[in-house]
Design an enzyme around this catalytic site. Structure first.
Site, short mmCIF file in Angstrom:
data_model
loop_
_atom_site.label_atom_id
_atom_site.label_comp_id
_atom_site.label_asym_id
_atom_site.label_seq_id
_atom_site.Cartn_x
_atom_site.Cartn_y
_atom_site.Cartn_z
N GLN A 67 43.54 39.84 48.23
CA GLN A 67 44.69 40.38 47.51
C GLN A 67 45.89 39.45 47.51
OE1 GLN A 67 45.89 44.33 48.58
NE2 GLN A 67 43.85 45.15 48.46
N ASP A 96 35.89 49.50 53.31
CA ASP A 96 35.86 48.13 53.85
C ASP A 96 36.21 48.14 55.34
OD1 ASP A 96 35.37 45.43 53.70
OD2 ASP A 96 37.36 44.90 52.94
#
Length: 329
Positions: free
Chosen positions: A30, A144
């Site tokens: 990200q 995750d």
């Protein structure tokens, strides 16, 4: 969590020395995470997007939405966000002691990661995931779970982080059908084959984390010959002597804890069952770990006059059940 205006965005630049490379504390899909200090002296972690990729933008938005509905002491807190400029920013509480992965795989020689510490961290993480699955305003699949997404604060209290690919679902949903996302080595095999992610997929990933905690080894090990799966090696062990060889040597130094360690070994194997329906729920996992942690604290208290260290994961369960009645030693 608050939305940042233009003056506060400037504060982020000042807090991070204009996002200086020396302030970087992490990098991921990200973007980059920087350590910052606000004008009032408060330390923060600032995640800054590295591009305008559409999927990355969606993950930033998703994380804001998810964390705005979560309030748990073992989930990292989102303080603010800026989503209106070309570069996106998320501001979190600063967690100083790195990740569980760092603690296990890059240990500090001056800090011995004992079984009691490992079990407490596992119990805290399990409690947080159980909360996400069943006690937040809408069930949340993290998607995750891994040791590098578990931060540790100044007292080594666990904080689950990174909700970019998490999914909030309706109460009557049993799974989500989606493209496979997550981290190799932690992925539920059933999810990988079917594209259907359920709460039991998070359970599998947590089982991998338990194996890391028990063995001190990474989920995948690449050699010149091949890539070896730690999980497959772990679940195929049938005799204790081979299991003891896999366990982290630090744990074997606690002979009086072997029985309790074996309880967690068996719990990890149940979490890693090839069939999701057979795996326990995260609530069941969290309860078992909390009970075991309570037992160990009771034993420590009986053996020593030192002040007992509280286990913050117990607070979560005290709101849903009487743990004294559900635990038997």
């Amino acid at each position: 969590m608050r939305k940042l205006d233009s003056s506060q965005k400037k504060q982020l630049k000042d807090a991070t020395d204009n996002f200086d490379e020396d302030r970087v504390i992490g990098k991921g899909g990200q973007g980059t995470v920087y350590k910052g200090m606000l004008s009032d002296g408060k330390l923060v972690a600032v995640k800054r997007s590295s591009s305008l990729d559409e999927n990355q933008w969606k993950e930033f938005i998703n994380e804001v939405i998810i964390l705005s509905h979560v309030n748990h002491r073992n989930v990292v807190k989102l303080i603010g966000c800026c989503l209106e400029t070309k570069t996106l920013h998320l501001v979190y509480e600063f967690i100083p002691n790195g990740t569980l992965s760092d603690l296990i795989h890059s240990p500090n020689k001056e800090f011995r990661v004992t079984w009691e510490i490992r079990l407490r961290i596992a119990s805290e993480v399990a409690g947080a995931i159980a909360y996400l699955h069943s006690s937040s305003s809408a069930p949340i699949y993290h998607r995750d779970i891994k040791s590098s997404n578990i931060l540790l604060d100044h007292k080594y209290v666990a904080k689950v982080c990174d909700f970019g690919i998490s999914r909030s679902i309706s109460i009557d949903q049993t799974h989500v059908t989606t493209c496979v996302r997550g981290t190799f080595g932690y992925l539920d095999p059933q999810y990988f084959l079917s594209n259907q992610f359920s709460e039991k997929s998070d359970v599998y990933s947590f089982g991998v984390v338990l194996v890391e905690i028990l063995t001190g080894q990474k989920p995948t090990r690449v050699t010149l010959d091949d890539a070896t799966s730690l999980v497959m090696q772990f679940i195929n062990i049938t005799d204790n002597s081979a299991l003891y060889e896999m366990l982290d040597p630090i744990l074997l130094g606690s002979n009086h804890m072997i029985e309790d360690i074996m309880v967690v070994v068996n719990l990890a194997k149940r979490c890693l069952h090839s069939e999701g329906a057979v795996r326990p729920t995260m609530m069941q996992v969290a309860m078992e770990l909390a009970c075991l942690s309570k037992k160990i604290r009771a034993n420590v208290a009986a053996a020593s006059s030192e002040e007992n260290i509280s286990d913050p994961s117990i607070d979560f369960f005290s709101t849903i059940t009487n743990i004294d009645e559900s635990c038997s030693f």
